[in-house]
Write an enzyme that holds these catalytic residues in place. Structure first.
Site, PDB file in Angstrom:
ATOM      1  N   ASP A 253      -6.221  -7.126   4.109  1.00 45.61           N
ATOM      2  CA  ASP A 253      -7.350  -6.466   3.449  1.00 45.61           C
ATOM      3  C   ASP A 253      -8.272  -7.517   2.846  1.00 45.61           C
ATOM      4  O   ASP A 253      -9.489  -7.498   3.048  1.00 45.61           O
ATOM      5  CB  ASP A 253      -6.823  -5.526   2.356  1.00 45.61           C
ATOM      6  CG  ASP A 253      -7.960  -4.854   1.608  1.00 45.61           C
ATOM      7  OD1 ASP A 253      -8.883  -4.351   2.264  1.00 45.61           O
ATOM      8  OD2 ASP A 253      -7.933  -4.857   0.360  1.00 45.61           O
TER       9      ASP A 253
ATOM     10  N   ASP B 235      -2.836 -18.457   0.932  1.00 44.89           N
ATOM     11  CA  ASP B 235      -3.822 -19.165   0.094  1.00 44.89           C
ATOM     12  C   ASP B 235      -4.518 -20.275   0.881  1.00 44.89           C
ATOM     13  O   ASP B 235      -5.729 -20.492   0.759  1.00 44.89           O
ATOM     14  CB  ASP B 235      -3.180 -19.693  -1.205  1.00 44.89           C
ATOM     15  CG  ASP B 235      -1.857 -20.406  -0.989  1.00 44.89           C
ATOM     16  OD1 ASP B 235      -1.334 -20.378   0.137  1.00 44.89           O
ATOM     17  OD2 ASP B 235      -1.341 -21.001  -1.951  1.00 44.89           O
TER      18      ASP B 235
ATOM     19  N   LYS C 154       3.303 -15.620   2.826  1.00 43.75           N
ATOM     20  CA  LYS C 154       3.515 -16.359   1.581  1.00 43.75           C
ATOM     21  C   LYS C 154       5.023 -16.579   1.496  1.00 43.75           C
ATOM     22  O   LYS C 154       5.689 -16.174   0.525  1.00 43.75           O
ATOM     23  CB  LYS C 154       2.961 -15.525   0.404  1.00 43.75           C
ATOM     24  CG  LYS C 154       2.935 -16.233  -0.915  1.00 43.75           C
ATOM     25  CD  LYS C 154       1.880 -17.321  -1.031  1.00 43.75           C
ATOM     26  CE  LYS C 154       2.037 -18.091  -2.325  1.00 43.75           C
ATOM     27  NZ  LYS C 154       1.186 -19.299  -2.384  1.00 43.75           N
TER      28      LYS C 154
ATOM     29  N   TYR D 245       0.828  -1.208   0.000  1.00 49.55           N
ATOM     30  CA  TYR D 245       0.000   0.000   0.000  1.00 49.55           C
ATOM     31  C   TYR D 245       0.866   1.263   0.000  1.00 49.55           C
ATOM     32  O   TYR D 245       0.431   2.315  -0.458  1.00 49.55           O
ATOM     33  CB  TYR D 245      -0.897   0.043   1.241  1.00 49.55           C
ATOM     34  CG  TYR D 245      -2.210  -0.687   1.097  1.00 49.55           C
ATOM     35  CD1 TYR D 245      -2.258  -2.058   0.922  1.00 49.55           C
ATOM     36  CD2 TYR D 245      -3.414   0.008   1.154  1.00 49.55           C
ATOM     37  CE1 TYR D 245      -3.454  -2.722   0.812  1.00 49.55           C
ATOM     38  CE2 TYR D 245      -4.619  -0.649   1.045  1.00 49.55           C
ATOM     39  CZ  TYR D 245      -4.640  -2.012   0.869  1.00 49.55           C
ATOM     40  OH  TYR D 245      -5.837  -2.659   0.752  1.00 49.55           O
TER      41      TYR D 245
ATOM     42  N   ASP E  87     -12.155  -9.083   4.489  1.00 51.45           N
ATOM     43  CA  ASP E  87     -13.431  -8.999   3.760  1.00 51.45           C
ATOM     44  C   ASP E  87     -14.066 -10.390   3.687  1.00 51.45           C
ATOM     45  O   ASP E  87     -15.265 -10.559   3.897  1.00 51.45           O
ATOM     46  CB  ASP E  87     -13.225  -8.473   2.326  1.00 51.45           C
ATOM     47  CG  ASP E  87     -13.577  -6.997   2.191  1.00 51.45           C
ATOM     48  OD1 ASP E  87     -13.510  -6.284   3.216  1.00 51.45           O
ATOM     49  OD2 ASP E  87     -13.926  -6.558   1.087  1.00 51.45           O
TER      50      ASP E  87
HETATM   51  C1  IPM Z   1     -10.333  -1.214   3.963  1.00 55.26           C
HETATM   52  C2  IPM Z   1     -10.579  -0.633   2.596  1.00 55.26           C
HETATM   53  C3  IPM Z   1      -9.404   0.258   2.218  1.00 55.26           C
HETATM   54  C4  IPM Z   1      -8.153  -0.614   2.183  1.00 55.26           C
HETATM   55  C5  IPM Z   1      -9.567   1.016   0.896  1.00 55.26           C
HETATM   56  C6  IPM Z   1     -10.853   1.808   0.851  1.00 55.26           C
HETATM   57  C7  IPM Z   1      -8.374   1.883   0.594  1.00 55.26           C
HETATM   58  O1  IPM Z   1     -10.800  -1.626   1.654  1.00 55.26           O
HETATM   59  O2  IPM Z   1     -10.281  -0.453   4.940  1.00 55.26           O
HETATM   60  O3  IPM Z   1     -10.198  -2.433   4.074  1.00 55.26           O
HETATM   61  O4  IPM Z   1      -7.865  -1.248   1.149  1.00 55.26           O
HETATM   62  O5  IPM Z   1      -7.455  -0.666   3.191  1.00 55.26           O
HETATM   63 MN    MN Z   2     -10.749  -3.636   2.459  1.00 56.96          MN
END
Ligand code: IPM
Ligand code: MN
Length: 355
Positions: free
Chosen positions: A245, A221, A189, A142, A249
Protein backbone atom coordinates in the site's frame (compact mmCIF):
# COMPACT_ATOMS: atom_id res chain seq x y z
CA UNK A 1 -16.33 -11.22 -28.31
CA UNK A 2 -19.09 -10.56 -25.75
CA UNK A 3 -17.76 -8.83 -22.66
CA UNK A 4 -19.84 -8.69 -19.51
CA UNK A 5 -18.58 -6.00 -17.20
CA UNK A 6 -19.70 -4.89 -13.75
CA UNK A 7 -19.42 -1.14 -13.40
CA UNK A 8 -18.74 0.21 -9.91
CA UNK A 9 -18.33 3.97 -10.20
CA UNK A 10 -18.22 4.64 -6.45
CA UNK A 11 -17.72 8.06 -4.87
CA UNK A 12 -16.15 11.46 -5.53
CA UNK A 13 -14.61 11.67 -8.98
CA UNK A 14 -15.27 7.93 -9.51
CA UNK A 15 -18.38 8.43 -11.71
CA UNK A 16 -16.67 11.06 -13.90
CA UNK A 17 -13.54 9.06 -14.64
CA UNK A 18 -15.52 5.84 -15.09
CA UNK A 19 -17.71 7.58 -17.68
CA UNK A 20 -14.62 8.27 -19.79
CA UNK A 21 -13.37 4.70 -19.48
CA UNK A 22 -16.78 3.44 -20.61
CA UNK A 23 -16.75 5.79 -23.63
CA UNK A 24 -13.26 4.65 -24.58
CA UNK A 25 -14.10 0.94 -24.08
CA UNK A 26 -17.28 1.29 -26.17
CA UNK A 27 -15.25 2.93 -28.95
CA UNK A 28 -12.77 0.04 -28.81
CA UNK A 29 -15.69 -2.42 -28.98
CA UNK A 30 -17.05 -0.65 -32.07
CA UNK A 31 -13.65 -0.60 -33.73
CA UNK A 32 -12.84 -4.28 -33.06
CA UNK A 33 -16.37 -5.69 -33.30
CA UNK A 34 -16.95 -6.65 -29.72
CA UNK A 35 -20.07 -6.18 -27.70
CA UNK A 36 -19.87 -4.94 -24.12
CA UNK A 37 -22.71 -5.13 -21.64
CA UNK A 38 -22.21 -2.92 -18.59
CA UNK A 39 -24.04 -3.61 -15.34
CA UNK A 40 -23.80 -0.73 -12.87
CA UNK A 41 -23.88 -1.41 -9.14
CA UNK A 42 -23.50 0.58 -5.92
CA UNK A 43 -20.40 0.78 -3.71
CA UNK A 44 -18.86 3.08 -1.14
CA UNK A 45 -20.58 6.09 0.43
CA UNK A 46 -23.17 6.00 -2.35
CA UNK A 47 -24.13 2.47 -1.27
CA UNK A 48 -24.12 3.39 2.42
CA UNK A 49 -26.58 6.19 1.67
CA UNK A 50 -28.80 3.95 -0.44
CA UNK A 51 -28.80 0.68 1.51
CA UNK A 52 -26.55 1.14 4.56
CA UNK A 53 -23.77 -1.15 3.30
CA UNK A 54 -20.68 -0.06 1.32
CA UNK A 55 -20.55 -3.40 -0.56
CA UNK A 56 -24.10 -4.75 -0.68
CA UNK A 57 -24.82 -8.38 -1.51
CA UNK A 58 -26.59 -7.26 -4.68
CA UNK A 59 -23.39 -5.59 -5.87
CA UNK A 60 -21.41 -8.72 -5.03
CA UNK A 61 -23.77 -10.80 -7.17
CA UNK A 62 -23.35 -8.39 -10.08
CA UNK A 63 -19.54 -8.76 -9.76
CA UNK A 64 -19.75 -12.56 -9.57
CA UNK A 65 -21.93 -12.63 -12.67
CA UNK A 66 -19.52 -10.50 -14.73
CA UNK A 67 -16.31 -11.38 -16.59
CA UNK A 68 -14.55 -8.40 -15.03
CA UNK A 69 -15.22 -5.46 -12.74
CA UNK A 70 -14.33 -1.86 -13.60
CA UNK A 71 -14.11 0.23 -10.49
CA UNK A 72 -13.76 4.00 -9.90
CA UNK A 73 -12.96 5.04 -6.34
CA UNK A 74 -14.53 5.11 -2.91
CA UNK A 75 -14.23 7.38 0.09
CA UNK A 76 -15.99 10.44 1.45
CA UNK A 77 -14.73 13.16 3.85
CA UNK A 78 -17.95 12.87 5.84
CA UNK A 79 -16.57 9.58 7.19
CA UNK A 80 -12.89 10.57 7.41
CA UNK A 81 -13.75 13.26 9.91
CA UNK A 82 -15.98 11.05 12.00
CA UNK A 83 -13.93 8.47 13.94
CA UNK A 84 -17.12 7.09 15.46
CA UNK A 85 -18.78 6.21 12.13
CA UNK A 86 -20.00 2.62 12.31
CA UNK A 87 -19.74 1.90 8.60
CA UNK A 88 -17.12 3.39 6.31
CA UNK A 89 -16.81 3.35 2.53
CA UNK A 90 -13.33 1.77 2.80
CA UNK A 91 -14.83 -1.25 4.55
CA UNK A 92 -16.67 -1.90 1.31
CA UNK A 93 -13.40 -2.03 -0.58
CA UNK A 94 -11.86 -4.50 1.86
CA UNK A 95 -14.99 -6.66 1.89
CA UNK A 96 -15.08 -6.63 -1.90
CA UNK A 97 -11.43 -7.69 -2.16
CA UNK A 98 -11.93 -10.50 0.29
CA UNK A 99 -15.25 -11.78 -1.08
CA UNK A 100 -14.00 -11.72 -4.66
CA UNK A 101 -10.74 -13.42 -3.61
CA UNK A 102 -8.67 -10.92 -5.56
CA UNK A 103 -5.44 -11.53 -3.70
CA UNK A 104 -2.94 -10.09 -6.15
CA UNK A 105 -2.91 -6.37 -6.77
CA UNK A 106 -0.91 -5.55 -9.89
CA UNK A 107 0.33 -1.95 -9.75
CA UNK A 108 2.65 -0.86 -12.53
CA UNK A 109 4.74 2.29 -12.56
CA UNK A 110 5.99 3.48 -15.92
CA UNK A 111 6.98 6.80 -17.37
CA UNK A 112 5.66 8.63 -20.41
CA UNK A 113 8.36 10.16 -22.62
CA UNK A 114 6.34 13.37 -23.02
CA UNK A 115 5.96 13.81 -19.26
CA UNK A 116 9.48 13.22 -17.96
CA UNK A 117 9.72 16.84 -16.78
CA UNK A 118 6.54 16.45 -14.67
CA UNK A 119 8.12 13.96 -12.30
CA UNK A 120 9.24 15.16 -8.88
CA UNK A 121 12.45 13.25 -9.62
CA UNK A 122 15.24 14.21 -11.99
CA UNK A 123 14.74 13.05 -15.55
CA UNK A 124 17.95 10.99 -15.71
CA UNK A 125 16.87 9.04 -12.64
CA UNK A 126 13.48 8.02 -13.96
CA UNK A 127 14.10 7.48 -17.67
CA UNK A 128 13.23 3.90 -18.59
CA UNK A 129 11.37 3.18 -15.35
CA UNK A 130 9.00 0.28 -15.95
CA UNK A 131 8.29 -1.71 -12.83
CA UNK A 132 5.36 -3.65 -11.43
CA UNK A 133 4.38 -4.20 -7.85
CA UNK A 134 2.43 -7.28 -6.94
CA UNK A 135 0.86 -6.36 -3.64
CA UNK A 136 -0.82 -9.08 -1.57
CA UNK A 137 -4.36 -7.80 -1.08
CA UNK A 138 -6.45 -10.09 1.08
CA UNK A 139 -4.22 -10.84 4.07
CA UNK A 140 -1.77 -9.33 6.51
CA UNK A 141 -2.48 -6.56 9.00
CA UNK A 142 -5.50 -5.36 6.99
CA UNK A 143 -7.38 -8.51 7.89
CA UNK A 144 -5.68 -9.69 11.09
CA UNK A 145 -7.07 -9.66 14.55
CA UNK A 146 -7.38 -6.17 16.02
CA UNK A 147 -8.83 -4.59 19.08
CA UNK A 148 -8.47 -2.61 22.27
CA UNK A 149 -7.36 -3.67 25.72
CA UNK A 150 -6.82 -1.92 28.98
CA UNK A 151 -10.07 0.08 28.96
CA UNK A 152 -9.37 1.27 25.45
CA UNK A 153 -5.92 2.59 26.29
CA UNK A 154 -4.03 -0.08 24.37
CA UNK A 155 -4.71 -0.99 20.74
CA UNK A 156 -3.37 -3.78 18.54
CA UNK A 157 -3.46 -4.94 14.93
CA UNK A 158 -1.88 -8.21 13.92
CA UNK A 159 -0.15 -9.26 10.73
CA UNK A 160 -0.73 -12.91 9.94
CA UNK A 161 0.25 -14.80 6.78
CA UNK A 162 -0.19 -18.42 5.81
CA UNK A 163 2.44 -20.07 3.61
CA UNK A 164 -0.17 -20.72 0.88
CA UNK A 165 -1.13 -17.04 0.76
CA UNK A 166 2.51 -16.14 0.15
CA UNK A 167 2.98 -18.94 -2.39
CA UNK A 168 0.04 -17.97 -4.59
CA UNK A 169 1.14 -14.33 -4.69
CA UNK A 170 4.80 -15.21 -5.28
CA UNK A 171 3.80 -17.63 -8.07
CA UNK A 172 2.17 -14.73 -9.92
CA UNK A 173 5.34 -12.70 -9.32
CA UNK A 174 7.64 -15.39 -10.75
CA UNK A 175 5.31 -15.88 -13.73
CA UNK A 176 5.17 -12.15 -14.42
CA UNK A 177 8.96 -11.88 -14.11
CA UNK A 178 9.32 -14.66 -16.71
CA UNK A 179 7.39 -12.52 -19.22
CA UNK A 180 9.52 -9.45 -18.47
CA UNK A 181 13.19 -9.07 -17.62
CA UNK A 182 13.29 -12.08 -15.24
CA UNK A 183 14.12 -10.02 -12.19
CA UNK A 184 12.08 -10.37 -9.01
CA UNK A 185 12.49 -8.46 -5.77
CA UNK A 186 10.91 -9.78 -2.59
CA UNK A 187 10.26 -6.83 -0.27
CA UNK A 188 10.04 -7.62 3.43
CA UNK A 189 11.25 -6.74 6.89
CA UNK A 190 12.77 -10.11 7.69
CA UNK A 191 15.31 -8.57 10.06
CA UNK A 192 12.46 -7.83 12.47
CA UNK A 193 9.14 -9.51 11.58
CA UNK A 194 8.32 -13.21 11.82
CA UNK A 195 5.72 -12.91 9.05
CA UNK A 196 8.46 -11.46 6.81
CA UNK A 197 10.74 -14.38 7.64
CA UNK A 198 8.00 -16.72 6.43
CA UNK A 199 7.71 -14.65 3.23
CA UNK A 200 11.43 -14.91 2.61
CA UNK A 201 11.61 -18.63 3.42
CA UNK A 202 8.64 -19.36 1.16
CA UNK A 203 9.96 -17.38 -1.81
CA UNK A 204 13.43 -18.89 -1.40
CA UNK A 205 11.94 -22.38 -1.57
CA UNK A 206 10.17 -21.48 -4.83
CA UNK A 207 13.33 -20.21 -6.55
CA UNK A 208 14.39 -23.62 -7.86
CA UNK A 209 11.17 -23.90 -9.87
CA UNK A 210 12.10 -20.74 -11.77
CA UNK A 211 15.87 -21.07 -12.30
CA UNK A 212 15.93 -18.28 -14.89
CA UNK A 213 14.53 -15.68 -12.53
CA UNK A 214 17.08 -13.68 -10.58
CA UNK A 215 15.59 -13.04 -7.13
CA UNK A 216 16.70 -10.35 -4.71
CA UNK A 217 15.54 -9.90 -1.13
CA UNK A 218 15.39 -6.36 0.17
CA UNK A 219 14.10 -4.72 3.30
CA UNK A 220 11.12 -2.44 2.85
CA UNK A 221 12.90 0.63 4.26
CA UNK A 222 15.75 0.20 1.77
CA UNK A 223 13.28 -0.24 -1.09
CA UNK A 224 11.48 2.98 -0.10
CA UNK A 225 14.83 4.72 -0.48
CA UNK A 226 16.00 3.06 -3.70
CA UNK A 227 12.62 3.66 -5.34
CA UNK A 228 13.34 7.38 -5.45
CA UNK A 229 17.06 6.96 -6.12
CA UNK A 230 17.03 4.36 -8.89
CA UNK A 231 13.45 3.42 -9.79
CA UNK A 232 14.63 2.07 -13.12
CA UNK A 233 16.70 -0.61 -11.37
CA UNK A 234 13.53 -2.51 -10.40
CA UNK A 235 11.33 -4.79 -12.48
CA UNK A 236 8.83 -7.01 -10.61
CA UNK A 237 8.43 -6.53 -6.85
CA UNK A 238 6.33 -8.72 -4.59
CA UNK A 239 5.26 -7.70 -1.13
CA UNK A 240 2.69 -7.99 1.64
CA UNK A 241 -0.43 -5.86 1.92
CA UNK A 242 0.61 -2.84 4.01
CA UNK A 243 4.14 -2.48 2.60
CA UNK A 244 2.57 -2.65 -0.87
CA UNK A 245 0.00 0.00 0.00
CA UNK A 246 2.69 2.45 1.05
CA UNK A 247 5.28 1.71 -1.64
CA UNK A 248 2.79 1.84 -4.50
CA UNK A 249 1.65 5.33 -3.51
CA UNK A 250 5.29 6.37 -3.44
CA UNK A 251 5.91 4.79 -6.84
CA UNK A 252 2.75 6.15 -8.44
CA UNK A 253 3.94 9.76 -8.45
CA UNK A 254 7.19 8.95 -10.27
CA UNK A 255 5.36 9.20 -13.60
CA UNK A 256 4.38 12.81 -12.88
CA UNK A 257 0.81 12.63 -11.65
CA UNK A 258 -1.22 10.42 -9.38
CA UNK A 259 -3.89 10.52 -12.07
CA UNK A 260 -2.01 8.30 -14.47
CA UNK A 261 -1.41 4.88 -12.97
CA UNK A 262 -3.83 1.98 -13.45
CA UNK A 263 -4.12 -1.25 -11.51
CA UNK A 264 -5.59 -4.72 -11.63
CA UNK A 265 -6.59 -6.99 -8.77
CA UNK A 266 -6.82 -10.63 -9.67
CA UNK A 267 -7.52 -13.94 -8.02
CA UNK A 268 -8.38 -17.34 -9.42
CA UNK A 269 -11.97 -16.49 -10.41
CA UNK A 270 -12.47 -12.74 -10.47
CA UNK A 271 -10.65 -9.64 -11.64
CA UNK A 272 -11.14 -5.97 -10.87
CA UNK A 273 -9.55 -2.96 -12.57
CA UNK A 274 -9.23 0.45 -10.97
CA UNK A 275 -7.12 3.60 -10.98
CA UNK A 276 -4.55 3.84 -8.17
CA UNK A 277 -5.78 7.27 -7.12
CA UNK A 278 -8.59 7.81 -4.64
CA UNK A 279 -11.95 9.57 -4.79
CA UNK A 280 -10.49 13.14 -4.68
CA UNK A 281 -13.66 14.57 -3.07
CA UNK A 282 -12.63 18.23 -3.47
CA UNK A 283 -12.75 17.80 -7.24
CA UNK A 284 -16.13 16.07 -7.41
CA UNK A 285 -18.27 17.39 -10.23
CA UNK A 286 -15.76 20.03 -11.33
CA UNK A 287 -14.68 18.21 -14.47
CA UNK A 288 -11.00 18.49 -13.57
CA UNK A 289 -10.26 14.86 -12.66
CA UNK A 290 -7.70 13.13 -14.85
CA UNK A 291 -9.43 10.12 -16.44
CA UNK A 292 -6.26 8.50 -17.83
CA UNK A 293 -5.57 6.13 -14.93
CA UNK A 294 -9.08 4.70 -15.27
CA UNK A 295 -8.81 4.54 -19.06
CA UNK A 296 -5.49 2.69 -18.69
CA UNK A 297 -7.17 0.36 -16.17
CA UNK A 298 -9.66 -0.48 -18.93
CA UNK A 299 -6.66 -1.25 -21.17
CA UNK A 300 -5.37 -3.68 -18.53
CA UNK A 301 -8.85 -5.23 -18.44
CA UNK A 302 -8.88 -5.87 -22.19
CA UNK A 303 -5.40 -7.38 -21.99
CA UNK A 304 -5.55 -9.42 -18.79
CA UNK A 305 -9.18 -10.57 -18.57
CA UNK A 306 -9.85 -11.07 -22.28
CA UNK A 307 -6.40 -11.48 -23.88
CA UNK A 308 -7.30 -8.61 -26.24
CA UNK A 309 -3.77 -7.29 -26.63
CA UNK A 310 -4.30 -5.11 -29.72
CA UNK A 311 -7.26 -3.42 -28.08
CA UNK A 312 -5.21 -2.61 -24.99
CA UNK A 313 -2.35 -1.37 -27.14
CA UNK A 314 -4.64 1.01 -29.04
CA UNK A 315 -5.88 2.51 -25.78
CA UNK A 316 -2.28 3.04 -24.64
CA UNK A 317 -1.46 4.60 -28.00
CA UNK A 318 -4.28 7.16 -27.87
CA UNK A 319 -3.41 7.98 -24.25
CA UNK A 320 0.16 8.68 -25.39
CA UNK A 321 -1.26 10.86 -28.17
CA UNK A 322 -3.35 12.91 -25.73
CA UNK A 323 -0.25 13.50 -23.58
CA UNK A 324 1.92 14.38 -26.55
CA UNK A 325 -0.75 16.74 -27.93
CA UNK A 326 -1.37 18.31 -24.54
CA UNK A 327 -5.06 17.35 -24.44
CA UNK A 328 -4.84 16.85 -20.70
CA UNK A 329 -6.46 17.88 -17.43
CA UNK A 330 -4.99 20.66 -15.31
CA UNK A 331 -2.76 18.39 -13.19
CA UNK A 332 -0.60 17.93 -16.28
CA UNK A 333 -0.65 21.50 -17.55
CA UNK A 334 2.02 24.11 -16.90
CA UNK A 335 1.24 26.38 -13.96
CA UNK A 336 -1.60 28.73 -14.74
CA UNK A 337 -2.60 27.03 -17.99
CA UNK A 338 -6.20 25.91 -18.13
CA UNK A 339 -6.65 22.17 -18.48
CA UNK A 340 -9.02 20.26 -20.69
CA UNK A 341 -12.05 18.92 -18.88
CA UNK A 342 -12.37 15.27 -17.89
CA UNK A 343 -14.90 14.63 -20.64
CA UNK A 344 -12.93 16.57 -23.27
CA UNK A 345 -10.02 14.22 -22.66
CA UNK A 346 -12.42 11.26 -23.02
CA UNK A 347 -13.87 12.71 -26.23
CA UNK A 348 -10.38 13.18 -27.68
CA UNK A 349 -9.47 9.55 -26.95
CA UNK A 350 -12.71 8.30 -28.55
CA UNK A 351 -12.12 10.44 -31.65
CA UNK A 352 -8.57 9.07 -31.96
CA UNK A 353 -9.81 5.49 -31.69
CA UNK A 354 -12.59 5.88 -34.21
CA UNK A 355 -10.79 8.34 -36.49
C1 IPM B 1 -5.59 1.48 -1.80
C2 IPM B 1 -6.27 2.31 -0.74
C3 IPM B 1 -7.00 1.38 0.22
C4 IPM B 1 -5.96 0.47 0.87
C5 IPM B 1 -7.83 2.09 1.29
C6 IPM B 1 -8.80 3.08 0.69
C7 IPM B 1 -8.53 1.12 2.20
O1 IPM B 1 -5.36 3.13 -0.09
O2 IPM B 1 -6.29 0.82 -2.59
O3 IPM B 1 -4.37 1.48 -1.87
O4 IPM B 1 -5.34 0.86 1.88
O5 IPM B 1 -5.76 -0.63 0.37
MN1 MN C 1 -3.33 2.96 -0.82
Amino acid sequence: MDLKIALLAGDGIGPEVIEQAVKVSDAIATKFNHSISWTPALTGAAAIDAVGDPYPEETHQVCLGADAVLFGAIGHPRFDNDPSAKVRPEQGLLKMRQKLGIFANVRPTFTFPSLLDKSPLKQERIEGTDLVFLRELTGGIYFGERGRLDDGNTAFDTCTYKREEIQRLAKKGFELAMTRSKKLCCVDKANVLESSRLWRETVQAMEKKYPEVEVSYEFVDAVAMRLVQWPNSYDVLITENLFGDILTDEASVISGSMGLMPSASVGTENALYEPIHGSFPQATGLGIANPLATVLSAAMMFEMSFGLIEEGALIRKVVDASLAEGVVTEDLKENGQKGNSTSEVGDYLVAQILG
